[in-house]
Design a protein around this motif. Structure first.
Motif, mmCIF file in Angstrom:
data_model
loop_
_atom_site.group_PDB
_atom_site.id
_atom_site.type_symbol
_atom_site.label_atom_id
_atom_site.label_comp_id
_atom_site.label_asym_id
_atom_site.label_seq_id
_atom_site.Cartn_x
_atom_site.Cartn_y
_atom_site.Cartn_z
ATOM 1 N N SER A 195 -31.332 34.736 49.602
ATOM 2 C CA SER A 195 -30.609 33.553 49.117
ATOM 3 C C SER A 195 -30.148 33.742 47.682
ATOM 4 C CB SER A 195 -31.519 32.322 49.201
ATOM 5 O OG SER A 195 -32.255 32.164 48.009
ATOM 6 N N PRO A 196 -29.307 32.824 47.194
ATOM 7 C CA PRO A 196 -28.921 32.870 45.780
ATOM 8 C C PRO A 196 -30.102 32.519 44.874
ATOM 9 C CG PRO A 196 -27.401 31.507 47.078
ATOM 10 C CD PRO A 196 -28.600 31.766 47.928
ATOM 11 N N LEU B 82 -38.288 30.845 59.749
ATOM 12 C CA LEU B 82 -37.199 30.995 58.778
ATOM 13 C C LEU B 82 -37.813 31.207 57.401
ATOM 14 C CD1 LEU B 82 -34.660 28.207 59.865
ATOM 15 C CD2 LEU B 82 -34.953 30.521 60.769
ATOM 16 N N ILE B 83 -37.691 32.418 56.869
ATOM 17 C CA ILE B 83 -38.335 32.803 55.614
ATOM 18 C C ILE B 83 -37.253 33.047 54.570
ATOM 19 C CG2 ILE B 83 -39.878 34.443 54.489
ATOM 20 C CD1 ILE B 83 -41.100 34.998 57.252
ATOM 21 N N PHE B 84 -37.335 32.298 53.499
ATOM 22 C CA PHE B 84 -36.285 32.208 52.484
ATOM 23 C C PHE B 84 -36.723 32.992 51.257
ATOM 24 C CE2 PHE B 84 -34.060 29.355 49.312
ATOM 25 C CZ PHE B 84 -32.779 29.491 49.809
ATOM 26 N N ILE B 85 -35.999 34.058 50.919
ATOM 27 C CA ILE B 85 -36.331 34.892 49.766
ATOM 28 C C ILE B 85 -35.390 34.524 48.623
ATOM 29 C CG2 ILE B 85 -36.775 37.222 48.933
ATOM 30 C CD1 ILE B 85 -38.338 36.498 51.473
ATOM 31 N N THR B 86 -35.970 34.090 47.502
ATOM 32 C CA THR B 86 -35.145 33.667 46.382
ATOM 33 C C THR B 86 -35.798 34.098 45.076
ATOM 34 O OG1 THR B 86 -33.941 31.780 45.432
ATOM 35 C CG2 THR B 86 -36.199 31.365 46.210
ATOM 36 N N SER B 87 -35.193 33.698 43.970
ATOM 37 C CA SER B 87 -35.730 33.972 42.639
ATOM 38 C C SER B 87 -35.198 32.897 41.707
ATOM 39 C CB SER B 87 -35.305 35.365 42.148
ATOM 40 O OG SER B 87 -33.887 35.472 42.105
ATOM 41 N N ALA B 88 -35.747 32.837 40.518
ATOM 42 C CA ALA B 88 -35.227 31.880 39.547
ATOM 43 C C ALA B 88 -33.862 32.328 39.028
ATOM 44 C CB ALA B 88 -36.214 31.723 38.387
ATOM 45 N N LEU B 89 -33.739 33.620 38.713
ATOM 46 C CA LEU B 89 -32.557 34.163 38.055
ATOM 47 C C LEU B 89 -32.089 35.441 38.750
ATOM 48 C CD1 LEU B 89 -33.945 33.701 34.444
ATOM 49 C CD2 LEU B 89 -32.134 32.319 35.492
ATOM 50 N N CYS C 68 -36.536 42.910 47.946
ATOM 51 C CA CYS C 68 -37.707 42.349 48.621
ATOM 52 C C CYS C 68 -37.341 41.856 50.015
ATOM 53 C CB CYS C 68 -38.312 41.215 47.792
ATOM 54 S SG CYS C 68 -39.173 41.781 46.306
ATOM 55 N N ALA C 69 -36.178 41.220 50.151
ATOM 56 C CA ALA C 69 -35.747 40.728 51.455
ATOM 57 C C ALA C 69 -35.561 41.875 52.437
ATOM 58 C CB ALA C 69 -34.452 39.926 51.316
ATOM 59 N N VAL C 70 -34.907 42.952 51.996
ATOM 60 C CA VAL C 70 -34.676 44.097 52.873
ATOM 61 C C VAL C 70 -35.999 44.768 53.231
ATOM 62 C CG1 VAL C 70 -33.634 46.394 53.025
ATOM 63 C CG2 VAL C 70 -32.318 44.482 52.070
ATOM 64 N N ASN C 71 -36.857 44.973 52.253
ATOM 65 C CA ASN C 71 -38.150 45.607 52.530
ATOM 66 C C ASN C 71 -39.012 44.764 53.460
ATOM 67 O OD1 ASN C 71 -38.123 48.129 51.172
ATOM 68 N ND2 ASN C 71 -38.386 47.108 49.214
ATOM 69 N N LEU C 72 -39.013 43.451 53.250
ATOM 70 C CA LEU C 72 -39.786 42.578 54.126
ATOM 71 C C LEU C 72 -39.232 42.619 55.543
ATOM 72 C CD1 LEU C 72 -42.043 40.481 54.436
ATOM 73 C CD2 LEU C 72 -40.383 38.725 53.761
ATOM 74 N N ALA C 73 -37.916 42.591 55.673
ATOM 75 C CA ALA C 73 -37.305 42.668 56.999
ATOM 76 C C ALA C 73 -37.651 43.985 57.685
ATOM 77 C CB ALA C 73 -35.785 42.513 56.885
ATOM 78 N N VAL D 150 -26.670 42.458 50.589
ATOM 79 C CA VAL D 150 -27.502 43.079 51.621
ATOM 80 C C VAL D 150 -26.806 44.290 52.226
ATOM 81 C CG1 VAL D 150 -28.434 42.770 53.954
ATOM 82 C CG2 VAL D 150 -28.895 41.064 52.195
ATOM 83 N N LEU D 151 -25.536 44.145 52.607
ATOM 84 C CA LEU D 151 -24.826 45.270 53.227
ATOM 85 C C LEU D 151 -24.695 46.438 52.256
ATOM 86 C CD1 LEU D 151 -21.991 43.481 55.255
ATOM 87 C CD2 LEU D 151 -24.227 44.277 56.055
ATOM 88 N N LYS D 152 -24.472 46.134 50.979
ATOM 89 C CA LYS D 152 -24.366 47.188 49.973
ATOM 90 C C LYS D 152 -25.680 47.953 49.845
ATOM 91 C CE LYS D 152 -23.222 47.969 45.096
ATOM 92 N NZ LYS D 152 -22.807 47.328 43.823
#
Length: 253
Positions: free
Chosen positions: A187-188, A68-75, A83-88, A111-113
């Motif tokens: 993630s948010p 389970l790999i969680f992609i997030t950011s500060a802001l 990054c999440a889509v490219n990594l996937a 993601v869908l957009k």
């Protein structure tokens, strides 16, 4: 789980959707046909240690929920969804893995957009409707090794749902149902909502996207503090063409 509605008639088990891969390639993103672009090479480097951890190849034993790999950011606006889509997409090219891309940014799903797809039921619908199961809302794609779990419809008590036992059980099911599955969560942002910190406690690996020359050191430090309970946290230094040193990097024009 709460039964707040009936099952929408349009939902079908493992519905197939068509991602326009040519469009993604023209956007500079990773696809199976995009060749050896600089972004594709970046994500080959980024994914390798994440996959080693997911497969318990680092010598320290298995990581709980390491897949389970969680992609997030500060802001907002730092590029976490890209990054999440490219990594996937990059991991979907592996010979021994399937990928589930989860849009967990339930307040502002994108993601869908990014993939050029219409809205669909997903994560929030499972958690608010006990007539729905995971197979009924997962979208299969024309990339055979890539599936998508959309965010679903908005829900005002999202934080409580994501912290619930139902969510914990769902994550365990997602993590353990298929041995070859890598799950990428978009993630948010950590400093804008509480949902990200809640979800982070159940993730095996966290990747935080940092926007080059924009995100302050204070923001990065505060965001890292909110995920310090996870021992496997990595950074992507995003939106730059030069990286002076470090383990992870990436850029988008």
């Amino acid at each position: 789980m709460m039964n707040t509605d009936t099952v929408p008639a349009a939902i079908g088990a493992n519905r197939l959707v068509e991602i326009n891969l040519d469009r993604l390639s023209q956007m500079g993103m990773v696809t199976q046909d995009s060749g050896r672009t600089s972004v594709a090479e970046d994500f080959r480097i980024i994914k390798r240690p994440l996959l080693r951890n997911a497969r318990a190849e680092t010598g320290g034993g298995a990581i709980r929920h390491g897949n389970l790999i969680f992609i997030t950011s500060a802001l907002p606006g730092e590029g976490k969804t890209y990054c999440a889509v490219n990594l996937a997409m990059s991991i979907a090219m592996e010979m021994d893995n399937t990928v589930l891309l989860v849009d967990a940014d339930v307040a502002r799903p994108s993601v869908l957009k990014v993939l050029g797809l219409g809205s669909a039921p997903g994560l929030m619908d499972i958690l608010t409707n006990d007539q729905l199961g995971l197979p009924e809302v997962i979208l299969r794609t024309n990339v055979p090794t890539l599936s998508i779990l959309p965010a679903g419809r908005p829900f005002k008590h999202a934080t409580e749902l994501l912290a619930s036992r139902s969510m914990s059980a769902l994550l365990t099911d997602i993590a353990e149902r298929y041995a070859d599955r890598i799950v990428i969560f978009d993630s948010p942002p950590l400093l804008i909502t509480t949902e990200a910190s809640v979800l982070a406690t159940q993730m095996g690996q966290i990747v935080m996207v940092v926007e080059a020359e924009t995100t302050t050191q204070h923001a990065v430090q505060e965001a890292l503090r909110r995920v310090e309970q996870c021992p496997h946290v990595n950074l992507i230094y995003n939106k730059t063409k030069e990286f002076p040193g470090g383990q992870y990097y990436g850029y988008y024009d």
